[in-house]
Design an enzyme around this catalytic site. Structure first.
Site, PDB file in Angstrom:
ATOM      1  N   PRO A  60      15.990  41.237  44.239  1.00  9.77           N
ATOM      2  CG  PRO A  60      14.802  39.464  44.104  1.00  9.77           C
ATOM      3  CD  PRO A  60      14.467  40.849  43.966  1.00  9.77           C
ATOM      4  CG  ASN A  61      19.596  37.880  41.341  1.00  9.61           C
ATOM      5  OD1 ASN A  61      20.211  36.977  42.211  1.00  9.61           O
ATOM      6  ND2 ASN A  61      18.549  37.480  40.944  1.00  9.61           N
ATOM      7  NE  ARG A  86      21.712  39.728  37.521  1.00 16.78           N
ATOM      8  CZ  ARG A  86      20.292  40.241  37.511  1.00 16.78           C
ATOM      9  NH1 ARG A  86      20.051  41.069  38.168  1.00 16.78           N
ATOM     10  NH2 ARG A  86      19.387  39.546  37.080  1.00 16.78           N
ATOM     11  CE1 TYR A 112      19.665  43.313  33.991  1.00 22.19           C
ATOM     12  CE2 TYR A 112      21.110  41.561  34.321  1.00 22.19           C
ATOM     13  CZ  TYR A 112      19.851  41.963  34.034  1.00 22.19           C
ATOM     14  OH  TYR A 112      18.940  41.205  33.882  1.00 22.19           O
ATOM     15  CG  ASN A 167      15.285  46.995  38.728  1.00 23.65           C
ATOM     16  OD1 ASN A 167      14.564  45.920  38.462  1.00 23.65           O
ATOM     17  ND2 ASN A 167      16.464  47.418  38.209  1.00 23.65           N
ATOM     18  CB  ALA A 207      13.392  37.918  38.416  1.00 24.13           C
ATOM     19  CD  GLU A 235       7.650  48.433  35.746  1.00 24.31           C
ATOM     20  OE1 GLU A 235       6.747  48.775  35.497  1.00 24.31           O
ATOM     21  OE2 GLU A 235       8.038  47.022  35.400  1.00 24.31           O
ATOM     22  CG  HIS A 290      12.974  47.067  34.317  1.00 19.01           C
ATOM     23  ND1 HIS A 290      12.815  46.118  35.384  1.00 19.01           N
ATOM     24  CD2 HIS A 290      11.509  47.523  34.295  1.00 19.01           C
ATOM     25  CE1 HIS A 290      11.373  45.868  35.823  1.00 19.01           C
ATOM     26  NE2 HIS A 290      10.716  46.654  35.110  1.00 19.01           N
ATOM     27  NE  ARG A 337      17.680  40.823  29.095  1.00 20.19           N
ATOM     28  CZ  ARG A 337      17.911  40.515  30.466  1.00 20.19           C
ATOM     29  NH1 ARG A 337      17.663  41.317  31.363  1.00 20.19           N
ATOM     30  NH2 ARG A 337      18.696  39.332  30.925  1.00 20.19           N
TER      31      ARG A 337
HETATM   32  C1  DQA Z   1      15.873  43.816  35.414  1.00 18.81           C
HETATM   33  C2  DQA Z   1      15.243  42.938  34.368  1.00 18.81           C
HETATM   34  C3  DQA Z   1      14.708  42.053  35.133  1.00 18.81           C
HETATM   35  O1  DQA Z   1      14.110  40.898  34.088  1.00 18.81           O
HETATM   36  C4  DQA Z   1      15.665  40.639  35.742  1.00 18.81           C
HETATM   37  O2  DQA Z   1      15.295  39.742  36.215  1.00 18.81           O
HETATM   38  C5  DQA Z   1      16.553  41.900  36.643  1.00 18.81           C
HETATM   39  C6  DQA Z   1      16.940  43.006  36.360  1.00 18.81           C
HETATM   40  C7  DQA Z   1      16.655  45.016  34.888  1.00 18.81           C
HETATM   41  O3  DQA Z   1      16.941  45.976  35.787  1.00 18.81           O
HETATM   42  O4  DQA Z   1      16.897  45.061  33.700  1.00 18.81           O
HETATM   43  O5  DQA Z   1      17.129  41.308  37.748  1.00 18.81           O
HETATM   44  O6  DQA Z   1      14.958  44.371  36.379  1.00 18.81           O
END
Ligand code: DQA
Length: 146
Positions: free
Chosen positions: A10-11, A18, A23, A74, A77, A98, A100, A107
């Protein structure tokens, strides 16, 4: 040729616009292009997917389980609470890394917990887009040595 599945949750479709402080400014399409170039040099193939829906991510993991040699994920959230994604990774048994973009350990406290960490071979966090390239290198090395 080995195929590596790259999944973004998501996102992450909004990468580039964003919260660039966390990011960066690269789009997801650009990240995937870089991954494809690296993959070519490594002699593997990458397949990139993004979804804002937990169930769709799980469906893709199931669907691609026999055609992929490994998974880079990735989960956005969902990292912090999706036992369903965690179980899907465990169920298919694909070696997974994984990723990020931001350093989730420095954070908000709720981002520090990853429920998928115990089913991946490696977590790369806080290295921006180059974290995906490191994940690819490490995953290919892992696959070839197992
Ligand atoms: C993320 C970190 C997560 O906490 C966040 O919700 C994301 C992106 C990252 O790539 O740093 O959507 O996975």
């Amino acid at each position: 040729m080995e195929r590596i599945l790259v999944l973004n949750g998501p996102n992450l479709n909004l990468l580039g616009e964003r919260d660039p402080g966390h990011y960066g400014t690269m789009t997801l399409a650009e990240v995937c292009d870089e991954l494809r170039l690296s993959a070519e040099a490594l002699g593997v193939e990458v397949e990139c997917f993004q979804s804002n829906h937990e169930g769709e991510l799980i469906d893709i993991i199931h669907r691609e389980r026999k055609t992929s040699a490994g998974l880079i994920i990735n989960p956005g959230a969902l990292t912090h609470y999706s036992y369903a994604i965690r179980d899907a990774i465990e169920a298919v048994g694909l070696p997974a890394v994984e990723v990020h973009l931001s350093d989730i350990d420095s954070r908000e406290p709720w981002r520090r917990n990853s429920v998928i960490r115990d089913v991946v071979v490696l977590t790369v966090s806080g290295k921006g887009p180059s974290g995906y390239l490191e994940a690819l290198d490490e995953l290919v090395r892992y696959i070839r040595s197992h």
